[in-house]
Design a protein around this motif. Structure first.
Motif, PDB file in Angstrom:
ATOM      1  N   ARG A   9       4.040  13.915   0.884  1.00 19.19           N
ATOM      2  CA  ARG A   9       2.592  14.152   0.812  1.00 19.19           C
ATOM      3  C   ARG A   9       2.124  14.768   2.130  1.00 19.19           C
ATOM      4  O   ARG A   9       2.286  14.158   3.182  1.00 19.19           O
ATOM      5  N   ARG A  10       1.539  15.962   2.051  1.00 21.27           N
ATOM      6  CA  ARG A  10       1.137  16.704   3.250  1.00 21.27           C
ATOM      7  C   ARG A  10       0.149  15.909   4.094  1.00 21.27           C
ATOM      8  O   ARG A  10      -0.881  15.463   3.621  1.00 21.27           O
ATOM      9  N   GLN A  11       0.514  15.746   5.366  1.00 24.36           N
ATOM     10  CA  GLN A  11      -0.345  15.089   6.340  1.00 24.36           C
ATOM     11  C   GLN A  11       0.229  15.318   7.723  1.00 24.36           C
ATOM     12  O   GLN A  11       1.375  15.737   7.876  1.00 24.36           O
ATOM     13  N   GLN A  12      -0.581  15.051   8.707  1.00 28.30           N
ATOM     14  CA  GLN A  12      -0.134  15.144  10.084  1.00 28.30           C
ATOM     15  C   GLN A  12       0.486  13.814  10.505  1.00 28.30           C
ATOM     16  O   GLN A  12       0.276  12.785   9.872  1.00 28.30           O
ATOM     17  N   LEU A  13       1.229  13.849  11.606  1.00 29.29           N
ATOM     18  CA  LEU A  13       1.723  12.613  12.193  1.00 29.29           C
ATOM     19  C   LEU A  13       0.554  11.990  12.946  1.00 29.29           C
ATOM     20  O   LEU A  13       0.101  12.505  13.959  1.00 29.29           O
ATOM     21  N   LEU A  14       0.017  10.893  12.397  1.00 27.34           N
ATOM     22  CA  LEU A  14      -1.185  10.263  12.924  1.00 27.34           C
ATOM     23  C   LEU A  14      -0.940   8.912  13.566  1.00 27.34           C
ATOM     24  O   LEU A  14      -1.801   8.420  14.295  1.00 27.34           O
ATOM     25  N   PHE A  52       7.480  16.432   8.686  1.00 27.96           N
ATOM     26  CA  PHE A  52       7.696  17.728   8.059  1.00 27.96           C
ATOM     27  C   PHE A  52       7.560  17.552   6.550  1.00 27.96           C
ATOM     28  O   PHE A  52       8.326  16.808   5.937  1.00 27.96           O
ATOM     29  N   THR A  53       6.589  18.233   5.954  1.00 26.52           N
ATOM     30  CA  THR A  53       6.335  18.080   4.518  1.00 26.52           C
ATOM     31  C   THR A  53       7.253  18.983   3.703  1.00 26.52           C
ATOM     32  O   THR A  53       7.193  20.205   3.830  1.00 26.52           O
ATOM     33  N   ASP A  54       8.098  18.372   2.900  1.00 33.00           N
ATOM     34  CA  ASP A  54       9.003  19.108   2.020  1.00 33.00           C
ATOM     35  C   ASP A  54       9.441  18.164   0.893  1.00 33.00           C
ATOM     36  O   ASP A  54      10.481  17.507   0.988  1.00 33.00           O
ATOM     37  N   PRO A  55       8.610  18.065  -0.181  1.00 30.44           N
ATOM     38  CA  PRO A  55       8.913  17.117  -1.259  1.00 30.44           C
ATOM     39  C   PRO A  55      10.296  17.304  -1.883  1.00 30.44           C
ATOM     40  O   PRO A  55      10.970  16.320  -2.194  1.00 30.44           O
ATOM     41  N   ALA A  56      10.716  18.550  -2.063  1.00 29.06           N
ATOM     42  CA  ALA A  56      12.022  18.796  -2.689  1.00 29.06           C
ATOM     43  C   ALA A  56      13.152  18.264  -1.810  1.00 29.06           C
ATOM     44  O   ALA A  56      14.109  17.658  -2.310  1.00 29.06           O
ATOM     45  N   LEU A  57      13.049  18.458  -0.513  1.00 25.14           N
ATOM     46  CA  LEU A  57      14.083  17.967   0.396  1.00 25.14           C
ATOM     47  C   LEU A  57      14.073  16.437   0.453  1.00 25.14           C
ATOM     48  O   LEU A  57      15.132  15.796   0.475  1.00 25.14           O
ATOM     49  N   ALA A  58      12.898  15.832   0.464  1.00 21.89           N
ATOM     50  CA  ALA A  58      12.818  14.366   0.455  1.00 21.89           C
ATOM     51  C   ALA A  58      13.465  13.805  -0.809  1.00 21.89           C
ATOM     52  O   ALA A  58      14.220  12.819  -0.749  1.00 21.89           O
TER      53      ALA A  58
END
Length: 173
Positions: free
Chosen positions: A88-93, A4-10
């Motif tokens: 960093r936006r990406q899929q679970l690969l 789950f992409t959320d830089p502020a939460l990370a």
């Protein structure tokens, strides 16, 4: 659930530290995005990572990758829902993305993957095709192409329209 992409939460999870409980506010910076509604819930930081990993299988096998600052959060509530939050936006690969956050997939009964399908090659040991359930979520990754508001495409066209055929009928021209 991953990833789950959320830089502020990370960033906030990194500031809190492993073991800390706090109110995790998902999608706080996604104002106006109909696919990213805010959610707040109590979470505990289980693991932190700089997000670096080397792909083991599938599309990123053998390559150094980065998810940016990342955190594994346990959400309060029924069940034991854990969310892998990345910057960093990406899929679970690749399983290595979860392993960077100390996730052991062996005991996991259900893995929710935010990926259109690129995960299949790397998670085949964990989830063979007969165990995968695709969900039609909103947005561009839907498997239901007819649900997209396409405006600049000649209609009818396969696979968007039930009346279209593939391959196209031979018109003799």
């Amino acid at each position: 659930l991953g990833v789950f992409t959320d830089p502020a939460l990370a960033r906030e999870a990194h500031g809190q530290g492993v073991g800390a409980s706090f109110v995790a506010r998902f999608n706080r910076d996604a104002t106006g995005d109909p696919f990213a509604e805010p959610l707040a819930c109590t979470a505990t930081v289980l693991a932190l990572s700089d997000g670096a990993f080397v792909g083991r299988k599938g599309l990123v096998k053998g390559s150094a990758q980065s998810m940016g600052p990342s955190a594994l959060l346990a959400l309060e509530g029924p069940g034991r829902l854990q969310v892998a939050v990345i910057s960093r936006r990406q899929q679970l690969l690749d399983p290595a993305q979860l392993e960077a956050l100390a996730v052991d997939l062996a005991p996991v009964r259900t893995l929710v993957v935010k990926s259109r399908g690129h995960f299949r090659a790397a998670f085949d040991d964990f989830a063979p095709p007969e165990r995968i359930v695709e969900v039609d979520g909103p947005g561009l990754t839907t498997p239901n192409l007819a649900s997209l508001p396409l405006e600049r495409v000649r209609r009818p066209i396969f696979p968007l329209d039930a009346v279209a055929t593939w391959p196209p009928l031979d018109t003799g021209s």
